[in-house]
Design a protein around this motif. Structure first.
Motif, mmCIF file in Angstrom:
data_model
loop_
_atom_site.group_PDB
_atom_site.id
_atom_site.type_symbol
_atom_site.label_atom_id
_atom_site.label_comp_id
_atom_site.label_asym_id
_atom_site.label_seq_id
_atom_site.Cartn_x
_atom_site.Cartn_y
_atom_site.Cartn_z
ATOM 1 N N UNK A 70 -22.682 7.347 -35.482
ATOM 2 C CA UNK A 70 -23.117 8.543 -36.184
ATOM 3 C C UNK A 70 -22.474 8.575 -37.560
ATOM 4 N N UNK A 71 -23.170 9.248 -38.451
ATOM 5 C CA UNK A 71 -22.658 9.394 -39.803
ATOM 6 C C UNK A 71 -22.939 10.795 -40.288
ATOM 7 N N UNK A 72 -21.863 11.526 -40.520
ATOM 8 C CA UNK A 72 -21.969 12.875 -41.061
ATOM 9 C C UNK A 72 -21.926 12.799 -42.584
ATOM 10 N N UNK A 73 -22.451 13.803 -43.267
ATOM 11 C CA UNK A 73 -22.445 13.789 -44.737
ATOM 12 C C UNK A 73 -21.041 13.596 -45.284
ATOM 13 N N UNK A 74 -20.889 12.634 -46.176
ATOM 14 C CA UNK A 74 -19.615 12.409 -46.824
ATOM 15 C C UNK A 74 -18.599 11.662 -45.979
ATOM 16 N N UNK A 75 -19.007 11.230 -44.799
ATOM 17 C CA UNK A 75 -18.077 10.530 -43.916
ATOM 18 C C UNK A 75 -18.574 9.119 -43.605
ATOM 19 N N UNK A 76 -17.665 8.291 -43.138
ATOM 20 C CA UNK A 76 -18.039 6.942 -42.755
ATOM 21 C C UNK A 76 -18.762 6.948 -41.414
ATOM 22 N N UNK A 77 -19.564 5.917 -41.213
ATOM 23 C CA UNK A 77 -20.247 5.776 -39.934
ATOM 24 C C UNK A 77 -19.214 5.415 -38.863
ATOM 25 N N UNK A 78 -19.312 6.080 -37.728
ATOM 26 C CA UNK A 78 -18.356 5.850 -36.658
ATOM 27 C C UNK A 78 -19.065 5.613 -35.335
ATOM 28 N N UNK A 79 -18.443 4.803 -34.500
ATOM 29 C CA UNK A 79 -19.008 4.538 -33.194
ATOM 30 C C UNK A 79 -18.725 5.665 -32.231
ATOM 31 N N UNK A 80 -19.714 6.006 -31.400
ATOM 32 C CA UNK A 80 -19.518 7.048 -30.396
ATOM 33 C C UNK A 80 -19.727 6.538 -28.979
ATOM 34 N N UNK A 81 -20.300 5.353 -28.845
ATOM 35 C CA UNK A 81 -20.478 4.791 -27.518
ATOM 36 C C UNK A 81 -21.111 3.416 -27.623
ATOM 37 N N UNK A 82 -20.953 2.645 -26.573
ATOM 38 C CA UNK A 82 -21.715 1.405 -26.464
ATOM 39 C C UNK A 82 -21.783 0.998 -25.000
ATOM 40 N N UNK A 83 -22.760 0.157 -24.691
ATOM 41 C CA UNK A 83 -22.938 -0.327 -23.329
ATOM 42 C C UNK A 83 -23.330 -1.792 -23.367
ATOM 43 N N UNK A 84 -22.727 -2.543 -22.474
ATOM 44 C CA UNK A 84 -22.952 -3.981 -22.437
ATOM 45 C C UNK A 84 -24.016 -4.346 -21.412
ATOM 46 N N UNK A 85 -24.907 -5.257 -21.791
ATOM 47 C CA UNK A 85 -25.892 -5.748 -20.827
ATOM 48 C C UNK A 85 -25.260 -6.735 -19.864
ATOM 49 N N UNK A 86 -24.103 -7.257 -20.239
ATOM 50 C CA UNK A 86 -23.448 -8.307 -19.456
ATOM 51 C C UNK A 86 -22.930 -7.761 -18.131
ATOM 52 N N UNK A 87 -22.177 -6.638 -18.224
ATOM 53 C CA UNK A 87 -21.594 -6.089 -17.001
ATOM 54 C C UNK A 87 -21.686 -4.576 -16.930
ATOM 55 N N UNK A 88 -22.400 -3.987 -17.886
ATOM 56 C CA UNK A 88 -22.563 -2.538 -17.868
ATOM 57 C C UNK A 88 -21.354 -1.779 -18.361
ATOM 58 N N UNK A 89 -20.350 -2.469 -18.863
ATOM 59 C CA UNK A 89 -19.162 -1.765 -19.341
ATOM 60 C C UNK A 89 -19.518 -0.896 -20.537
ATOM 61 N N UNK A 90 -18.772 0.170 -20.677
ATOM 62 C CA UNK A 90 -19.035 1.153 -21.728
ATOM 63 C C UNK A 90 -17.768 1.459 -22.509
ATOM 64 N N UNK A 91 -17.975 2.106 -23.621
ATOM 65 C CA UNK A 91 -16.853 2.527 -24.468
ATOM 66 C C UNK A 91 -17.165 3.888 -25.050
ATOM 67 N N UNK A 92 -16.127 4.733 -25.122
ATOM 68 C CA UNK A 92 -16.225 6.029 -25.796
ATOM 69 C C UNK A 92 -14.932 6.284 -26.546
ATOM 70 N N UNK A 93 -15.004 6.751 -27.766
ATOM 71 C CA UNK A 93 -13.780 7.181 -28.435
ATOM 72 C C UNK A 93 -13.329 8.523 -27.865
ATOM 73 N N UNK A 94 -12.104 8.878 -28.138
ATOM 74 C CA UNK A 94 -11.563 10.131 -27.601
ATOM 75 C C UNK A 94 -12.366 11.353 -28.050
ATOM 76 N N UNK A 95 -12.971 11.273 -29.218
ATOM 77 C CA UNK A 95 -13.676 12.433 -29.765
ATOM 78 C C UNK A 95 -14.887 12.850 -28.925
ATOM 79 N N UNK A 96 -15.427 11.934 -28.134
ATOM 80 C CA UNK A 96 -16.613 12.257 -27.335
ATOM 81 C C UNK A 96 -16.413 12.004 -25.850
ATOM 82 N N UNK A 97 -15.292 11.437 -25.476
ATOM 83 C CA UNK A 97 -15.044 11.084 -24.081
ATOM 84 C C UNK A 97 -15.120 12.329 -23.207
#
Length: 125
Positions: free
Chosen positions: A38-65
């Motif tokens: 996501x990218x808010x006005x005036x801010x850098x683009x940041x990751x909020x989640x991802x999911x792997x096709x390999x094993x289904x593992x996921x990631x969330x930063x603390x801001x959205x966990x």
């Protein structure tokens, strides 16, 4: 590889929204990761989640966990981002992105090869 993100809109604080990312162009057997940024006005683009096709593992930063959940429907070639308990600070343009040939869960913008167009999420009363 082509990605199409949709599902954004206006939602009140505390509300929920579900984004979808339709992915095409992957070869059967590919290992890849779909990330949400996501990218808010005036801010850098940041990751909020991802999911792997390999094993289904996921990631969330603390801001959205605990509030955001990423999932996938392989039959529909779609990855979803369920966003609950939305806050005004979640307001941003949300993008989905992909990288092939990885079995980890990359979190940096620079690690992703393909990007979809953004979809705007506005959290406001």
């Amino acid at each position: 590889v082509q990605l199409q993100a949709y599902g954004g809109g206006l939602v009140q604080p505390g509300g929920s929204l579900k984004l979808s990312c339709l992915a095409s162009g992957f070869v059967a057997g590919d290992s890849y990761v779909i990330g949400w940024f996501r990218q808010a006005p005036g801010k850098e683009r940041e990751g909020v989640s991802c999911i792997s096709s390999y094993d289904g593992s996921t990631y969330y930063p603390d801001s959205v966990k605990g509030r955001f959940t990423v999932s996938r429907d392989n039959a529909k070639n779609t990855v979803y981002l369920q966003m609950n308990s939305l806050k005004p600070e979640d307001t941003a343009v949300y993008y989905c992105a992909a990288v092939r040939g990885v079995t980890t869960t990359p979190t940096s913008v620079h690690e992703y090869e393909y990007w979809g167009q953004g979809t705007l999420v506005t959290v406001s009363s």
